[in-house]
Design a protein around this motif. Sequence first.
Motif, PDB file in Angstrom:
ATOM      1  N   PHE A 164       0.832  -1.194   0.000  1.00 21.43           N
ATOM      2  CA  PHE A 164       0.000   0.000   0.000  1.00 21.43           C
ATOM      3  C   PHE A 164       0.868   1.246   0.000  1.00 21.43           C
ATOM      4  O   PHE A 164       1.898   1.294   0.674  1.00 21.43           O
ATOM      5  N   ARG A 165       0.459   2.233  -0.756  1.00 23.58           N
ATOM      6  CA  ARG A 165       1.088   3.545  -0.673  1.00 23.58           C
ATOM      7  C   ARG A 165       0.781   4.101   0.715  1.00 23.58           C
ATOM      8  O   ARG A 165      -0.299   3.868   1.254  1.00 23.58           O
ATOM      9  N   PRO A 166       1.710   4.845   1.324  1.00 26.70           N
ATOM     10  CA  PRO A 166       1.445   5.361   2.675  1.00 26.70           C
ATOM     11  C   PRO A 166       0.268   6.333   2.727  1.00 26.70           C
ATOM     12  O   PRO A 166      -0.322   6.523   3.789  1.00 26.70           O
ATOM     13  N   GLN A 167      -0.082   6.920   1.590  1.00 21.16           N
ATOM     14  CA  GLN A 167      -1.252   7.795   1.563  1.00 21.16           C
ATOM     15  C   GLN A 167      -2.540   6.987   1.640  1.00 21.16           C
ATOM     16  O   GLN A 167      -3.579   7.522   2.001  1.00 21.16           O
ATOM     17  N   ILE A 168      -2.482   5.730   1.284  1.00 17.91           N
ATOM     18  CA  ILE A 168      -3.672   4.887   1.317  1.00 17.91           C
ATOM     19  C   ILE A 168      -3.790   4.207   2.676  1.00 17.91           C
ATOM     20  O   ILE A 168      -4.800   4.342   3.359  1.00 17.91           O
ATOM     21  N   ILE A 169      -2.771   3.464   3.070  1.00 17.09           N
ATOM     22  CA  ILE A 169      -2.756   2.820   4.390  1.00 17.09           C
ATOM     23  C   ILE A 169      -1.387   3.057   5.019  1.00 17.09           C
ATOM     24  O   ILE A 169      -0.363   2.719   4.425  1.00 17.09           O
ATOM     25  N   PRO A 170      -1.359   3.619   6.226  1.00 19.29           N
ATOM     26  CA  PRO A 170      -0.082   3.829   6.920  1.00 19.29           C
ATOM     27  C   PRO A 170       0.482   2.490   7.402  1.00 19.29           C
ATOM     28  O   PRO A 170      -0.117   1.441   7.138  1.00 19.29           O
ATOM     29  N   PRO A 171       1.587   2.497   8.120  1.00 20.22           N
ATOM     30  CA  PRO A 171       2.141   1.226   8.612  1.00 20.22           C
ATOM     31  C   PRO A 171       1.193   0.411   9.494  1.00 20.22           C
ATOM     32  O   PRO A 171       1.430  -0.764   9.738  1.00 20.22           O
ATOM     33  N   PHE A 172       0.143   1.025   9.983  1.00 15.33           N
ATOM     34  CA  PHE A 172      -0.874   0.300  10.745  1.00 15.33           C
ATOM     35  C   PHE A 172      -2.105   0.112   9.870  1.00 15.33           C
ATOM     36  O   PHE A 172      -2.533   1.059   9.219  1.00 15.33           O
ATOM     37  N   PRO A 173      -2.677  -1.049   9.818  1.00 17.14           N
ATOM     38  CA  PRO A 173      -2.314  -2.304  10.475  1.00 17.14           C
ATOM     39  C   PRO A 173      -1.181  -3.007   9.722  1.00 17.14           C
ATOM     40  O   PRO A 173      -1.163  -3.031   8.494  1.00 17.14           O
ATOM     41  N   SER A 174      -0.287  -3.559  10.472  1.00 21.97           N
ATOM     42  CA  SER A 174       0.904  -4.163   9.865  1.00 21.97           C
ATOM     43  C   SER A 174       0.566  -5.380   9.008  1.00 21.97           C
ATOM     44  O   SER A 174       1.238  -5.646   8.016  1.00 21.97           O
ATOM     45  N   TRP A 175      -0.489  -6.113   9.369  1.00 21.84           N
ATOM     46  CA  TRP A 175      -0.835  -7.308   8.592  1.00 21.84           C
ATOM     47  C   TRP A 175      -1.223  -6.957   7.158  1.00 21.84           C
ATOM     48  O   TRP A 175      -1.043  -7.769   6.257  1.00 21.84           O
ATOM     49  N   ALA A 176      -1.726  -5.758   6.939  1.00 24.58           N
ATOM     50  CA  ALA A 176      -2.111  -5.366   5.579  1.00 24.58           C
ATOM     51  C   ALA A 176      -0.887  -5.224   4.683  1.00 24.58           C
ATOM     52  O   ALA A 176      -0.980  -5.390   3.468  1.00 24.58           O
ATOM     53  N   HIS A 177       0.253  -4.937   5.289  1.00 24.36           N
ATOM     54  CA  HIS A 177       1.488  -4.775   4.522  1.00 24.36           C
ATOM     55  C   HIS A 177       2.261  -6.091   4.395  1.00 24.36           C
ATOM     56  O   HIS A 177       3.137  -6.209   3.551  1.00 24.36           O
ATOM     57  N   GLN A 178       1.955  -7.053   5.232  1.00 22.34           N
ATOM     58  CA  GLN A 178       2.674  -8.331   5.198  1.00 22.34           C
ATOM     59  C   GLN A 178       2.230  -9.217   4.042  1.00 22.34           C
ATOM     60  O   GLN A 178       3.002 -10.026   3.552  1.00 22.34           O
ATOM     61  N   TYR A 179       0.999  -9.071   3.630  1.00 21.90           N
ATOM     62  CA  TYR A 179       0.457  -9.906   2.560  1.00 21.90           C
ATOM     63  C   TYR A 179       0.146  -9.026   1.358  1.00 21.90           C
ATOM     64  O   TYR A 179      -0.773  -8.209   1.387  1.00 21.90           O
TER      65      TYR A 179
END
Length: 197
Positions: free
Chosen positions: A29-44
Amino acid sequence: MQTLLKTGRIFYGLAIIAYGVQQIVIQDFRPQIIPPFPSWAHQYSIFAIASGVAMIVLGVITTGFVKVASCNPATACLYLGIYFLLLIITCHFPYLLFIFPHKLSHLGVWADLLKELAFSGGSFVMTASLLNDQPPTSKNKHSTKDHLFLAGRLFFCTTMALFGWSHFVYNSFISQLVPAWLGMSRFWAYFGGVALI
């Protein structure tokens, strides 16, 4: 006026498509869309890719280049506006208020949330403008259109005003972004701030 509205819809749709493509390419995800939270969204990466595909599809529908019987441009814009607003409420606010390690009093830390607020506001304004093209079926439809238009304008204008203000607060940094060949970097930074406000 219709030409201006159509051009605006095309540019907005193309911007949404570009963000969707970026998410597919970087598989996050671009940081403008989803920040580092929730982390699970960035793991997959599947979440970012699915979101990117949805943004591309809705962006294409928004531009009006492709007609889809089950989703008109107004509905596509409404979905985008709600999507962005939900991400602000469920991801950006919790991240900034409970996880973000820096002081919230700095305007710069709110930049990504404000960008998403502008995306949401733009979507709601586009929805309202597209509803103008359709004949009203009830009194409630006008009320919904008016509320969407007002919310969209407030969201977008809030972002622009705060970004303009940041040109004054962070002038020494912003003026470094002005190309040297243009000269008068502080003037252009202030000028940009005034133009945004």
